[in-house]
Design a protein around this motif. Sequence first.
Motif, PDB file in Angstrom:
ATOM      1  N   SER A 142       0.823  -1.212   0.000  1.00  0.00           N
ATOM      2  CA  SER A 142       0.000   0.000   0.000  1.00  0.00           C
ATOM      3  C   SER A 142       0.855   1.260   0.000  1.00  0.00           C
ATOM      4  CB  SER A 142      -0.925  -0.008   1.222  1.00  0.00           C
ATOM      5  OG  SER A 142      -1.779  -1.149   1.214  1.00  0.00           O
ATOM      6  N   LYS A 143       2.035   1.160   0.596  1.00  0.00           N
ATOM      7  CA  LYS A 143       2.910   2.336   0.702  1.00  0.00           C
ATOM      8  C   LYS A 143       3.874   2.479  -0.472  1.00  0.00           C
ATOM      9  CE  LYS A 143       2.929   2.905   5.739  1.00  0.00           C
ATOM     10  NZ  LYS A 143       3.774   3.091   6.941  1.00  0.00           N
ATOM     11  N   ALA A 144       4.132   1.382  -1.171  1.00  0.00           N
ATOM     12  CA  ALA A 144       5.199   1.393  -2.176  1.00  0.00           C
ATOM     13  C   ALA A 144       4.867   2.255  -3.385  1.00  0.00           C
ATOM     14  CB  ALA A 144       5.492  -0.038  -2.621  1.00  0.00           C
ATOM     15  N   GLY A 145       3.593   2.346  -3.727  1.00  0.00           N
ATOM     16  CA  GLY A 145       3.217   3.181  -4.873  1.00  0.00           C
ATOM     17  C   GLY A 145       3.122   2.409  -6.165  1.00  0.00           C
ATOM     18  N   ASN A 146       3.679   1.202  -6.220  1.00  0.00           N
ATOM     19  CA  ASN A 146       3.503   0.372  -7.406  1.00  0.00           C
ATOM     20  C   ASN A 146       2.564  -0.778  -7.055  1.00  0.00           C
ATOM     21  OD1 ASN A 146       5.406  -0.908  -5.699  1.00  0.00           O
ATOM     22  ND2 ASN A 146       6.201  -2.111  -7.407  1.00  0.00           N
ATOM     23  N   HIS A 147       2.027  -1.420  -8.051  1.00  0.00           N
ATOM     24  CA  HIS A 147       1.021  -2.459  -7.818  1.00  0.00           C
ATOM     25  C   HIS A 147       1.450  -3.740  -8.529  1.00  0.00           C
ATOM     26  CE1 HIS A 147      -1.628   1.349  -7.723  1.00  0.00           C
ATOM     27  NE2 HIS A 147      -1.190   1.076  -6.513  1.00  0.00           N
ATOM     28  N   PRO A 148       2.408  -4.470  -7.979  1.00  0.00           N
ATOM     29  CA  PRO A 148       2.891  -5.688  -8.633  1.00  0.00           C
ATOM     30  C   PRO A 148       1.835  -6.780  -8.649  1.00  0.00           C
ATOM     31  CG  PRO A 148       3.794  -5.501  -6.414  1.00  0.00           C
ATOM     32  CD  PRO A 148       3.084  -4.215  -6.691  1.00  0.00           C
ATOM     33  N   HIS A 149       2.012  -7.694  -9.551  1.00  0.00           N
ATOM     34  CA  HIS A 149       1.200  -8.910  -9.582  1.00  0.00           C
ATOM     35  C   HIS A 149       1.626  -9.754  -8.374  1.00  0.00           C
ATOM     36  CE1 HIS A 149       0.285 -12.963 -11.848  1.00  0.00           C
ATOM     37  NE2 HIS A 149      -0.507 -12.781 -10.803  1.00  0.00           N
ATOM     38  N   VAL A 150       0.704 -10.079  -7.490  1.00  0.00           N
ATOM     39  CA  VAL A 150       1.018 -10.872  -6.300  1.00  0.00           C
ATOM     40  C   VAL A 150       0.473 -12.282  -6.482  1.00  0.00           C
ATOM     41  CG1 VAL A 150       0.666 -11.143  -3.812  1.00  0.00           C
ATOM     42  CG2 VAL A 150       1.058  -8.871  -4.775  1.00  0.00           C
ATOM     43  N   ILE A 151       1.350 -13.254  -6.257  1.00  0.00           N
ATOM     44  CA  ILE A 151       0.982 -14.666  -6.307  1.00  0.00           C
ATOM     45  C   ILE A 151       1.153 -15.225  -4.897  1.00  0.00           C
ATOM     46  CG2 ILE A 151       1.512 -16.921  -7.304  1.00  0.00           C
ATOM     47  CD1 ILE A 151       2.635 -15.420  -9.754  1.00  0.00           C
ATOM     48  N   PHE A 152       0.087 -15.777  -4.358  1.00  0.00           N
ATOM     49  CA  PHE A 152       0.093 -16.248  -2.973  1.00  0.00           C
ATOM     50  C   PHE A 152      -0.084 -17.758  -2.929  1.00  0.00           C
ATOM     51  CE2 PHE A 152      -2.402 -17.190   0.977  1.00  0.00           C
ATOM     52  CZ  PHE A 152      -1.388 -16.923   1.885  1.00  0.00           C
ATOM     53  N   SER A 153       0.751 -18.420  -2.136  1.00  0.00           N
ATOM     54  CA  SER A 153       0.631 -19.876  -2.004  1.00  0.00           C
ATOM     55  C   SER A 153      -0.185 -20.206  -0.768  1.00  0.00           C
ATOM     56  CB  SER A 153       2.014 -20.523  -1.905  1.00  0.00           C
ATOM     57  OG  SER A 153       2.641 -20.181  -0.686  1.00  0.00           O
ATOM     58  N   SER A 154      -1.415 -20.668  -1.009  1.00  0.00           N
ATOM     59  CA  SER A 154      -2.232 -21.163   0.078  1.00  0.00           C
ATOM     60  C   SER A 154      -2.165 -22.690   0.078  1.00  0.00           C
ATOM     61  CB  SER A 154      -3.678 -20.676  -0.059  1.00  0.00           C
ATOM     62  OG  SER A 154      -4.414 -21.030   1.092  1.00  0.00           O
ATOM     63  N   SER A 155      -3.029 -23.326   0.819  1.00  0.00           N
ATOM     64  CA  SER A 155      -2.961 -24.770   1.006  1.00  0.00           C
ATOM     65  C   SER A 155      -4.364 -25.366   0.988  1.00  0.00           C
ATOM     66  CB  SER A 155      -2.287 -25.086   2.345  1.00  0.00           C
ATOM     67  OG  SER A 155      -2.487 -26.423   2.722  1.00  0.00           O
ATOM     68  N   THR A 156      -4.439 -26.627   0.555  1.00  0.00           N
ATOM     69  CA  THR A 156      -5.717 -27.324   0.605  1.00  0.00           C
ATOM     70  C   THR A 156      -6.176 -27.524   2.056  1.00  0.00           C
ATOM     71  OG1 THR A 156      -4.482 -29.414   0.413  1.00  0.00           O
ATOM     72  CG2 THR A 156      -5.473 -28.529  -1.593  1.00  0.00           C
ATOM     73  N   GLN A 157      -5.305 -27.221   3.011  1.00  0.00           N
ATOM     74  CA  GLN A 157      -5.719 -27.294   4.411  1.00  0.00           C
ATOM     75  C   GLN A 157      -6.685 -26.168   4.770  1.00  0.00           C
ATOM     76  OE1 GLN A 157      -3.322 -28.549   7.653  1.00  0.00           O
ATOM     77  NE2 GLN A 157      -1.642 -29.235   6.353  1.00  0.00           N
ATOM     78  N   GLU A 158      -6.897 -25.247   3.829  1.00  0.00           N
ATOM     79  CA  GLU A 158      -7.957 -24.250   4.019  1.00  0.00           C
ATOM     80  C   GLU A 158      -9.289 -24.930   4.344  1.00  0.00           C
ATOM     81  OE1 GLU A 158      -8.793 -21.498   1.007  1.00  0.00           O
ATOM     82  OE2 GLU A 158      -6.852 -20.511   0.997  1.00  0.00           O
ATOM     83  N   GLU A 159      -9.477 -26.125   3.815  1.00  0.00           N
ATOM     84  CA  GLU A 159     -10.739 -26.836   3.986  1.00  0.00           C
ATOM     85  C   GLU A 159     -10.867 -27.443   5.379  1.00  0.00           C
ATOM     86  OE1 GLU A 159     -10.373 -29.794   1.009  1.00  0.00           O
ATOM     87  OE2 GLU A 159     -10.317 -28.383  -0.677  1.00  0.00           O
ATOM     88  N   ARG A 160      -9.748 -27.532   6.092  1.00  0.00           N
ATOM     89  CA  ARG A 160      -9.774 -28.198   7.389  1.00  0.00           C
ATOM     90  C   ARG A 160      -9.954 -27.183   8.523  1.00  0.00           C
ATOM     91  NH1 ARG A 160      -4.709 -32.459   6.753  1.00  0.00           N
ATOM     92  NH2 ARG A 160      -5.382 -33.382   4.764  1.00  0.00           N
ATOM     93  N   ASP A 161     -10.445 -27.680   9.611  1.00  0.00           N
ATOM     94  CA  ASP A 161     -10.696 -26.819  10.766  1.00  0.00           C
ATOM     95  C   ASP A 161      -9.460 -26.788  11.658  1.00  0.00           C
ATOM     96  OD1 ASP A 161     -11.944 -25.184  12.586  1.00  0.00           O
ATOM     97  OD2 ASP A 161     -12.928 -26.843  13.650  1.00  0.00           O
TER      98      ASP A 161
END
Length: 372
Positions: A85-104
Motif C-alpha cells: 500500500s505504501k510502495a506506490g507500485n502495484h505488482p502482480h502478487v501470487i500467494f501460495s495457500s494450502s488445501t488445508q484451508e478446507e480443514r478446521d
Amino acid sequence: MKRIGITGQNGFVGSYLFNKISLLKDEFTLIPFSRSYFDSEAQLTEWVKQCDVIVHLAAMNRDPDPQLIHDTNLGLVQQLVTALSKAGNHPHVIFSSSTQEERDNLYGKSKKGGRELLEKWAVSYQANFSGLVIPNVFGPFGKPFYNSVVATFCHQLCNDQTPKIDQDGFLKLIHVDELAALIIDAIRNNDHQRNYEVKPTAELYVSEILSKLTDFKKLYLEQGVIPALPDAFSIHLFNTFRSYIDHKTYFPFKLKQHADNRGVFVEMVKLQVGGQVSFSTTHAGITRGNHFHTRKIERFLVIRGKALIQLRKYNTEEVLNFELDGNEPSYVDMPVWYTHNIKNIGEEELYTVFWINEFFDLQDPDTYFETV
C-alpha cells in the motif's frame, strides 16, 4: 524483462523456484529477498518497489503452538499488504495457500485469511492477484519432519532409521518442479485469476509412498540397481529419494570384478528402466561436462584410466571430489541440480561409460551449463 521477488526464497519451494527462475535469464530478473525485511517496514517497502511480480511463500508450517503459526502467517501477510500500500507500485502478487484451508485447523485458517487479505488489497488497487490453493508438495532438498512426509521418509531410509506411519492418510501430491512451472506460467501470462485450486499430479496412501521408497532403498542404495520408473511421479519420487543420500560417503560405488584365466568380467549397470548407454575416451588433462540436470538420472562409470569426478549443488559453494580408477571399476551417479564434470587425471586415455535414463531431446535437453 519482469522483475521477480520471492518471499521465503530460502525455504523449500522458495529456493527451488528461485533457482528455476534464475535459469531464465532472458525473461526475468530476480530481486533477492531477505527474511530481515519483515523486521523493517522501510526495507520491505523498498523491496516491493523494485518488483513487478511478488510470489509470497514465506510462512510458518509447523510449531508446537498452533496459535503461533496462525498469528505469524497472518502477520507476515499484513506486513506485506502494508508495504504494498505504501510502495506506490502495484505488482502482480501470487500467494501460495494450502488445501488445508478446507480443514478446521489454525494453519488452514491462517492461509485462507492471508489469501483473503491479499485479494482485498488487489481489488482496492486494481492489481493482479493469483491465489493458489496447493496440495502437498514434495521434491528434492525438502526439510524432514517439516516440509512433507516424503522428506521425512527419505531422510529416515537413507540414514538407516525405521519410518513409522501414524495415520495412513490419502495424500494428494504435486512435485515442486511441477508447482514451480505453474507459478512461472502465471508470471508469464500475467495471470489475474483471483483464486484457483492447483490440481495434484499424484494421489496415493502414505503406506504406498513408504513402500515405493523402501524398494528404492533395497534396489538402489543397497544394490546399485536403477529401479523401474514407469511414470513421471516415479521419476520425481526417485530423484527426491536420491537427494537425501550422503553423496560424500556413498560414492564412488565399487563394482565386483569376476576374474579368471580369460580376464575380468564386471557387471556395470543393472536396470529395471530403459535409457541410453554411451562411452567416451578422454585425453590426459581434458575435462568433460560442467552442466547439470533437473530431472535426468545419470551414471558415470570409469573402466580404464584415472578420473576426477566433481559435483557442486547449484547456487552453493561446496565441491565434492571423487577419484576413480579403472583398475577398480566404480561409478558416481549425478544428483539432480548438481553441476558435474569428469577430468582425466592420469597419463593414459580415460575410458568412461555413461548411462542416462532418457534419450537426448534437442527441444527439451534438461541440460544447463555451469562450471563446477
